[in-house]
Design an enzyme around this catalytic site. Structure first.
Site, PDB file in Angstrom:
ATOM      1  N   LEU A  15       3.202 105.134  34.034  1.00  0.00           N
ATOM      2  CA  LEU A  15       4.082 105.915  33.445  1.00  0.00           C
ATOM      3  C   LEU A  15       4.946 105.271  32.346  1.00  0.00           C
ATOM      4  CD1 LEU A  15       5.314 107.351  37.225  1.00  0.00           C
ATOM      5  CD2 LEU A  15       4.059 108.656  35.402  1.00  0.00           C
ATOM      6  N   ARG A  38       2.853 100.656  38.348  1.00  0.00           N
ATOM      7  CA  ARG A  38       3.047  99.381  38.744  1.00  0.00           C
ATOM      8  C   ARG A  38       4.493  98.767  39.163  1.00  0.00           C
ATOM      9  NH1 ARG A  38       1.638  94.504  34.810  1.00  0.00           N
ATOM     10  NH2 ARG A  38       3.082  95.118  33.777  1.00  0.00           N
ATOM     11  N   VAL A  80      -2.806 102.939  31.479  1.00  0.00           N
ATOM     12  CA  VAL A  80      -2.149 101.642  31.559  1.00  0.00           C
ATOM     13  C   VAL A  80      -2.713 101.091  30.161  1.00  0.00           C
ATOM     14  CG1 VAL A  80      -1.929 101.540  34.153  1.00  0.00           C
ATOM     15  CG2 VAL A  80      -3.928 100.682  32.920  1.00  0.00           C
ATOM     16  N   ALA A  82      -4.629  98.877  27.850  1.00  0.00           N
ATOM     17  CA  ALA A  82      -6.187  98.617  27.776  1.00  0.00           C
ATOM     18  C   ALA A  82      -6.537  97.085  28.217  1.00  0.00           C
ATOM     19  CB  ALA A  82      -6.704  98.943  26.259  1.00  0.00           C
ATOM     20  N   ASN A 108      -6.751 103.121  25.282  1.00  0.00           N
ATOM     21  CA  ASN A 108      -7.542 102.891  24.230  1.00  0.00           C
ATOM     22  C   ASN A 108      -8.391 101.656  24.456  1.00  0.00           C
ATOM     23  OD1 ASN A 108      -6.659 104.671  22.307  1.00  0.00           O
ATOM     24  ND2 ASN A 108      -5.091 103.332  21.314  1.00  0.00           N
ATOM     25  N   SER A 134      -5.347 110.754  21.357  1.00  0.00           N
ATOM     26  CA  SER A 134      -4.512 110.579  20.280  1.00  0.00           C
ATOM     27  C   SER A 134      -3.332 111.587  19.727  1.00  0.00           C
ATOM     28  CB  SER A 134      -5.582 110.489  19.076  1.00  0.00           C
ATOM     29  OG  SER A 134      -4.908 110.383  17.899  1.00  0.00           O
ATOM     30  N   GLY A 136      -0.033 109.665  19.816  1.00  0.00           N
ATOM     31  CA  GLY A 136       1.063 109.226  20.155  1.00  0.00           C
ATOM     32  C   GLY A 136       1.780 110.047  21.134  1.00  0.00           C
ATOM     33  N   LYS A 188     -12.645 107.582  19.713  1.00  0.00           N
ATOM     34  CA  LYS A 188     -11.309 107.056  19.521  1.00  0.00           C
ATOM     35  C   LYS A 188     -11.102 105.798  18.446  1.00  0.00           C
ATOM     36  CE  LYS A 188      -6.884 107.427  19.709  1.00  0.00           C
ATOM     37  NZ  LYS A 188      -6.009 106.523  20.538  1.00  0.00           N
ATOM     38  N   HIS A 191     -11.567 106.942  15.161  1.00  0.00           N
ATOM     39  CA  HIS A 191     -10.481 107.687  14.665  1.00  0.00           C
ATOM     40  C   HIS A 191      -9.236 106.644  14.266  1.00  0.00           C
ATOM     41  CE1 HIS A 191      -6.433 108.852  15.632  1.00  0.00           C
ATOM     42  NE2 HIS A 191      -6.883 110.389  15.141  1.00  0.00           N
ATOM     43  N   ASN A 192      -9.186 105.891  15.071  1.00  0.00           N
ATOM     44  CA  ASN A 192      -8.053 104.866  14.663  1.00  0.00           C
ATOM     45  C   ASN A 192      -8.341 104.036  13.468  1.00  0.00           C
ATOM     46  OD1 ASN A 192      -7.143 105.845  16.996  1.00  0.00           O
ATOM     47  ND2 ASN A 192      -6.313 103.827  18.016  1.00  0.00           N
ATOM     48  N   GLU A 195      -7.719 106.030  10.683  1.00  0.00           N
ATOM     49  CA  GLU A 195      -6.233 106.305  10.558  1.00  0.00           C
ATOM     50  C   GLU A 195      -5.636 104.762   9.789  1.00  0.00           C
ATOM     51  OE1 GLU A 195      -4.356 106.764  14.447  1.00  0.00           O
ATOM     52  OE2 GLU A 195      -3.052 105.180  14.106  1.00  0.00           O
ATOM     53  N   LYS A 266      -2.943  96.602  16.813  1.00  0.00           N
ATOM     54  CA  LYS A 266      -3.294  96.595  18.337  1.00  0.00           C
ATOM     55  C   LYS A 266      -4.882  96.309  18.561  1.00  0.00           C
ATOM     56  CE  LYS A 266       0.367  98.490  21.073  1.00  0.00           C
ATOM     57  NZ  LYS A 266       0.714  99.420  22.066  1.00  0.00           N
TER      58      LYS A 266
HETATM   59  P1  NDP Z   1       3.597 101.140  27.802  1.00  0.00           P
HETATM   60  O1  NDP Z   1       3.821  99.789  27.328  1.00  0.00           O
HETATM   61  O2  NDP Z   1       4.652 102.115  27.368  1.00  0.00           O
HETATM   62  O3  NDP Z   1       2.871 101.457  29.200  1.00  0.00           O
HETATM   63  C1  NDP Z   1       2.036 100.424  29.565  1.00  0.00           C
HETATM   64  C2  NDP Z   1       1.800 101.112  31.206  1.00  0.00           C
HETATM   65  O4  NDP Z   1       0.909  99.996  31.607  1.00  0.00           O
HETATM   66  C3  NDP Z   1       3.138 100.933  31.982  1.00  0.00           C
HETATM   67  O5  NDP Z   1       3.140 101.925  33.164  1.00  0.00           O
HETATM   68  C4  NDP Z   1       2.707  99.603  32.764  1.00  0.00           C
HETATM   69  O6  NDP Z   1       3.236  99.231  34.083  1.00  0.00           O
HETATM   70  C5  NDP Z   1       1.362  99.695  32.724  1.00  0.00           C
HETATM   71  N1  NDP Z   1       0.499  98.362  33.036  1.00  0.00           N
HETATM   72  C6  NDP Z   1       0.564  97.343  32.220  1.00  0.00           C
HETATM   73  N2  NDP Z   1      -0.203  96.402  32.726  1.00  0.00           N
HETATM   74  C7  NDP Z   1      -0.688  96.992  33.897  1.00  0.00           C
HETATM   75  C8  NDP Z   1      -1.327  96.309  35.076  1.00  0.00           C
HETATM   76  N3  NDP Z   1      -1.757  94.908  34.995  1.00  0.00           N
HETATM   77  N4  NDP Z   1      -1.424  96.763  36.102  1.00  0.00           N
HETATM   78  C9  NDP Z   1      -1.124  98.119  36.290  1.00  0.00           C
HETATM   79  N5  NDP Z   1      -0.419  98.713  35.151  1.00  0.00           N
HETATM   80  C10 NDP Z   1      -0.066  98.158  34.091  1.00  0.00           C
HETATM   81  O7  NDP Z   1       2.015 101.427  27.019  1.00  0.00           O
HETATM   82  P2  NDP Z   1       1.492 103.078  26.358  1.00  0.00           P
HETATM   83  O8  NDP Z   1       2.058 104.009  27.121  1.00  0.00           O
HETATM   84  O9  NDP Z   1       2.068 103.246  24.902  1.00  0.00           O
HETATM   85  O10 NDP Z   1      -0.015 102.827  26.373  1.00  0.00           O
HETATM   86  C11 NDP Z   1      -0.802 103.072  27.510  1.00  0.00           C
HETATM   87  C12 NDP Z   1      -2.282 103.105  26.810  1.00  0.00           C
HETATM   88  O11 NDP Z   1      -2.359 104.201  25.999  1.00  0.00           O
HETATM   89  C13 NDP Z   1      -2.626 101.811  26.113  1.00  0.00           C
HETATM   90  O12 NDP Z   1      -4.121 101.869  26.462  1.00  0.00           O
HETATM   91  C14 NDP Z   1      -2.487 102.352  24.683  1.00  0.00           C
HETATM   92  O13 NDP Z   1      -3.538 101.640  23.889  1.00  0.00           O
HETATM   93  C15 NDP Z   1      -3.070 103.986  24.674  1.00  0.00           C
HETATM   94  N6  NDP Z   1      -2.352 104.618  23.486  1.00  0.00           N
HETATM   95  C16 NDP Z   1      -1.100 104.540  23.448  1.00  0.00           C
HETATM   96  C17 NDP Z   1      -0.838 105.437  22.119  1.00  0.00           C
HETATM   97  C18 NDP Z   1       0.676 105.198  21.893  1.00  0.00           C
HETATM   98  O14 NDP Z   1       0.990 105.882  20.500  1.00  0.00           O
HETATM   99  N7  NDP Z   1       1.480 104.301  22.299  1.00  0.00           N
HETATM  100  C19 NDP Z   1      -1.430 106.413  21.600  1.00  0.00           C
HETATM  101  C20 NDP Z   1      -2.885 106.515  22.101  1.00  0.00           C
HETATM  102  C21 NDP Z   1      -3.315 105.790  23.228  1.00  0.00           C
HETATM  103  P3  NDP Z   1       4.764  98.887  33.942  1.00  0.00           P
HETATM  104  O15 NDP Z   1       5.738  99.763  33.936  1.00  0.00           O
HETATM  105  O16 NDP Z   1       4.771  98.117  35.428  1.00  0.00           O
HETATM  106  O17 NDP Z   1       4.724  97.592  32.986  1.00  0.00           O
END
Ligand code: NDP
Length: 472
Positions: A15, A38, A80, A82, A108, A134, A136, A188, A191-192, A195, A266
């Protein structure tokens, strides 16, 4: 209440920025959703913030607790970071998953990881979808572009949810299955990459206006806003106008002027370039954009360079329509190079990716959405692509022929004025190369034969394995 297709119960793990936005989007579309994170405290915080939408959500302490509580068949969405976080999450969920369940990684991911995970889970009867999302946070909340890879039955099970939450272009959801295993994450990634190129092209044109023509950001903002009404219409040009028009509350000056000129990345742009090279391609405009970001990070070296070498910057004099044409030509090349990589990967991995569908999926919701994508989709649908090249399709060849003089003039003026325009230059070199039936690789082949007896093909007879009359 609606259900995911096939009656699967739906859970979302992670989340963070994207996961929370995606979860709200899913809840808003009427699907009941199990959620967990987590850091457990984030789950009640999410539910509090969800307001009335929380009524359809069930929060859980942990991923295993969530999966164990979900009725089978289950569809588990992972949002979560990548990399290892995805493997760790799959490991944690696995004891509670059963054959027939679906795991969809919506982060991603590197598509090689997706292929590995899909194979490992398939061996246990669990279906895996690699889903590129995609747009954001805003896109995830209100309608992202969704690029999926996996088996059709797994897609069919999640498609009602993913189509419901996706962006729409003229009523059609921007969500599609684009091939098996890693196809969605690869699309994807590319796409990036596109971008990166598009952002760099825009930044280079901005640089010429700002540093070469001494235009203030507000005036450049107006120009981009005007261009956004024409052939360059796109999300990135639109937000560029908004960004350049913004004022910093602390200084009262343009926001852009208070921002350190070091670009972050990234990795997806770099992956695009690496995969292109692995496939025997070169996405040179994307490569240039990745390089430019890397160079931007070397701020102290650039400062030392300016002190030692002296800034080469001179004024440039370019009409606005030359810059507009240069940007259009650069963008066409960036898209064309992106699709060349997709075509090569689809052939290499046997994905049979529908390129028109890729372009259609990008028409709304995603960062590279632009007016050109409808034309790209139409060109692929029409199948009128000489040698499979988007650049040579009637629509784009006409555009490129018209815009190329502007690109040439812009790159020439930039070079003479000492303004680096790596992506525009790369785009021009590619377009010029592709427009010359006879290039200079005859000499390369002669050199290779000279020092390594690699042999060459004779042009007059077509015979391979020929050698030149050099001694030794
Ligand atoms: P955030 O940093 O906001 O959230 C990361 C999430 O991953 C948190 O819920 C975190 O949990 C969880 N997490 C991290 N490490 C672990 C682990 N080892 N085990 C379980 N949970 C874990 O990142 P984003 O929401 O921005 O990104 C999430 C994914 O979406 C990534 O792959 C990113 O590349 C992709 N993405 C992001 C975009 C963006 O614009 N931000 C656009 C498109 C794709 P906790 O709260 O416990 O830290």
């Amino acid at each position: 209440m609606e259900q995911a297709g096939g009656g699967a119960s739906l859970g979302l793990y992670g989340l963070g920025t994207m996961g929370a936005a995606l979860a709200l989007n899913i809840l808003e579309k009427g699907f009941p959703l199990h959620v967990a994170n987590r850091t457990a405290a984030r789950t009640p915080a999410f539910l509090d913030a969800a307001g009335p939408l929380a009524g359809r959500a069930t929060g859980h302490e942990s991923l295993p607790a969530m999966v164990a509580a979900m009725p089978a068949p289950r569809a588990l969405i992972l949002m979560v970071d990548a990399g290892p976080a995805v493997d760790q999450s799959i490991e944690a969920a696995l004891p509670h998953l059963a054959p027939g369940d679906i795991v969809a990684d919506c982060g991603n991911a590197d598509f090689h990881d997706t292929r590995r995970r899909a194979a490992a889970l398939a061996a246990r009867g669990i279906r895996f979808l690699g889903v590129g999302v995609s747009g954001g946070e805003e896109g995830a909340r209100h309608g992202p572009a969704i690029m999926a890879g996996g088996e059709p039955d797994a897609w069919a099970a999640l498609e009602p949810v993913l189509s419901a939450i996706a962006a729409r272009h003229e009523g059609e959801p921007c969500a599609a299955l684009l091939g098996p295993d890693g196809a969605g994450h690869f699309v994807k990634t590319v796409h990036n990459g596109i971008e990166y190129a598009d952002m760099q092209l825009i930044a280079e044109v901005y640089g010429l206006l700002r540093h070469g023509m001494n235009r203030p950001p507000a005036a450049i903002a107006s120009l981009f806003a005007r261009w956004n009404g024409g052939r360059l219409r796109s999300y990135l040009v639109e937000i560029t106008a908004e960004v350049l028009a913004a004022t910093d509350p602390a200084t009262g000056g343009p926001v852009v002027d208070v921002i350190l000129d070091r670009a972050g990345q990234k990795g997806t742009g770099r992956w695009t370039v690496i995969e292109a090279l692995r496939l025997g391609q070169s996405a040179s405009a994307i490569e240039a954009a990745v390089a430019a970001r890397a160079w931007s990070a070397e701020k102290p070296s650039r400062e030392a360079g300016e002190a030692i070498l002296g800034s080469p910057r001179q004024p440039v004099d370019l009409p606005e329509d030359a810059l507009e044409g240069a940007l259009l030509a650069g963008r066409i090349v960036a898209y064309a190079q992106g699709f060349r990589i997709l075509q090569a990967a689809s052939a290499e991995y046997g994905w049979n990716t529908d390129m028109a569908r890729v372009a259609e999926t990008w028409r709304a919701g995603c960062i590279i959405r632009s007016a050109l994508l409808a034309d790209i989709a139409a060109a692929f649908r029409a199948g009128d692509l000489p040698q499979g090249q988007l650049l040579l399709s009637p629509a784009f060849a006409a555009d490129l022929r018209a815009a190329l003089p502007a690109l040439r003039r812009t790159v020439a003026a930039a070079a003479l004025g000492g303004h680096p325009v790596p992506a525009l230059s790369a785009a021009l070199a590619f377009a010029d190369t592709m427009a010359q039936a006879r290039g200079t690789a005859d000499l390369i082949q002669a050199q290779r034969d000279y020092f390594g007896r690699h042999g060459f093909v004779r042009l007059d007879t077509g015979t391979a394995g020929q050698h030149g009359p050099w001694a030794g």
